[in-house]
Design an enzyme around this catalytic site. Sequence first.
Site, mmCIF file in Angstrom:
data_model
loop_
_atom_site.group_PDB
_atom_site.id
_atom_site.type_symbol
_atom_site.label_atom_id
_atom_site.label_comp_id
_atom_site.label_asym_id
_atom_site.label_seq_id
_atom_site.Cartn_x
_atom_site.Cartn_y
_atom_site.Cartn_z
ATOM 1 N N SER A 229 0.629 -1.237 -0.002
ATOM 2 C CA SER A 229 -0.062 -0.094 -0.056
ATOM 3 C C SER A 229 0.811 1.326 0.125
ATOM 4 O O SER A 229 1.683 1.484 -0.931
ATOM 5 C CB SER A 229 -1.024 0.058 1.100
ATOM 6 O OG SER A 229 -1.861 1.160 1.080
ATOM 7 N N ASP A 324 -10.054 -4.237 -3.835
ATOM 8 C CA ASP A 324 -9.065 -3.307 -3.564
ATOM 9 C C ASP A 324 -9.140 -2.055 -4.386
ATOM 10 O O ASP A 324 -9.374 -2.222 -5.692
ATOM 11 C CB ASP A 324 -7.523 -3.956 -3.785
ATOM 12 C CG ASP A 324 -6.565 -3.234 -3.294
ATOM 13 O OD1 ASP A 324 -6.699 -1.816 -2.988
ATOM 14 O OD2 ASP A 324 -5.418 -3.486 -2.801
ATOM 15 N N HIS A 354 -7.399 -5.805 -0.054
ATOM 16 C CA HIS A 354 -6.256 -4.925 0.342
ATOM 17 C C HIS A 354 -6.158 -5.121 1.867
ATOM 18 O O HIS A 354 -6.788 -5.342 2.623
ATOM 19 C CB HIS A 354 -6.625 -3.548 0.143
ATOM 20 C CG HIS A 354 -5.405 -2.555 0.504
ATOM 21 N ND1 HIS A 354 -4.946 -1.896 -0.656
ATOM 22 C CD2 HIS A 354 -4.899 -2.022 1.268
ATOM 23 C CE1 HIS A 354 -3.876 -1.225 -0.254
ATOM 24 N NE2 HIS A 354 -3.972 -0.998 0.858
#
Length: 383
Positions: A229, A324, A354
């Site tokens: 991320s 995600d 995610h």
Amino acid sequence: MESAESTPGKRSTEKKTFEVVYIKTLLLHDVQASDRVHTNGTEIRLGETNIFTCYNTMPGASQIFTRVNLPPKVERAKKDPELTEWMSRHGPVLGSHQPLTVQRSEHDAFITKSPYNIGKIEHTALNGPHGTIPVRVYHASKRGPAHGAALIYLHGGGYTVGTLDQFDNAMRIFSEVSGCQVYNVDYKLAPEYKWPTQMNEGEFVVRWLFENAKERGVDAKRIAIGGDSAGGNMTCSITQKLRDEGGPQVALQIPIYPETKMPFETKAAVENRVGEYVETAGVFSFLWNLLPPSVDYTQPYVTPLNAKDFSNLPRALVINDGFDMLRDVAHEYARKLAAAGNDLVYIYNDDLPHGFIQMAPFAGRCLEATEEIANYIGKLLKA
């Protein structure tokens, strides 16, 4: 190993199980470039990089691609039910309207009382450009394929959330399965510290390890940088910056569902805007907390997908997932790397959200997918 029977064009539980095992069997053995394998009834020649290039199209199993067969787009399938249940009861939400102090404490839900086995954990600290940088170093209990290699890891959390403890289990998996040393960097969070503090600290640890590789028992030719991320964003930015400045050449970059560009106009951002681990609108708060008002957020060291040149970057292991909001921008970054001729292995999980590497203790599918990343780290950093 016996093949399960199935009706052509119809997915079956037996076939799904067979294909998952088949992928893992290939993964754990050296595959020659001249070899051929069959998947879903199609013969596929393996690529020049001696890395498994065929892929599995069954939902609920990782799909593996390289630059020669990377699809133009990826979609989500059905989310893993065990994980869906856990998230509905215990999962935190990143980018919610809760105060940042609450979000930070709620992420302790990712800390497990039964962590993955590891040989040794070392706690150290470096005197960095913005003060002390705590670093937690993981050493495998046994000699794995990447013994002597190292991974410098920058955790996710929108630059505002995340602790070494909250990412501890994933780092244990990466080290124990691959055999490499893992250096988990406790970089300073926003809004207390603004950009480029976080990127500077990550780059500092990379340069430090190259300078001290021999003392640390690390092969300087097998040093990787990775992150998920926000950490994936910094992975991409730092590798670009090191290339641009003629800095140390890392052997492998590992962006895991990276934030390569603000995703608001993408299909992935719209269909995953709520109900998942990260809320799409939360990206506004991440950037508000991270960037000083005067910073040009379109520059590639903030938005790596905007780089003008994607050539001569390190070999990449890119991880992406279906549920995600960053799915499409992460996929586009992989396509840019591939188009520029960079060596690439791309793992896609259409049934996972995610943040899944932090959820490995709580859902078998997340554990399987995280171990698979670690297996590839071992293979790609093998001496």
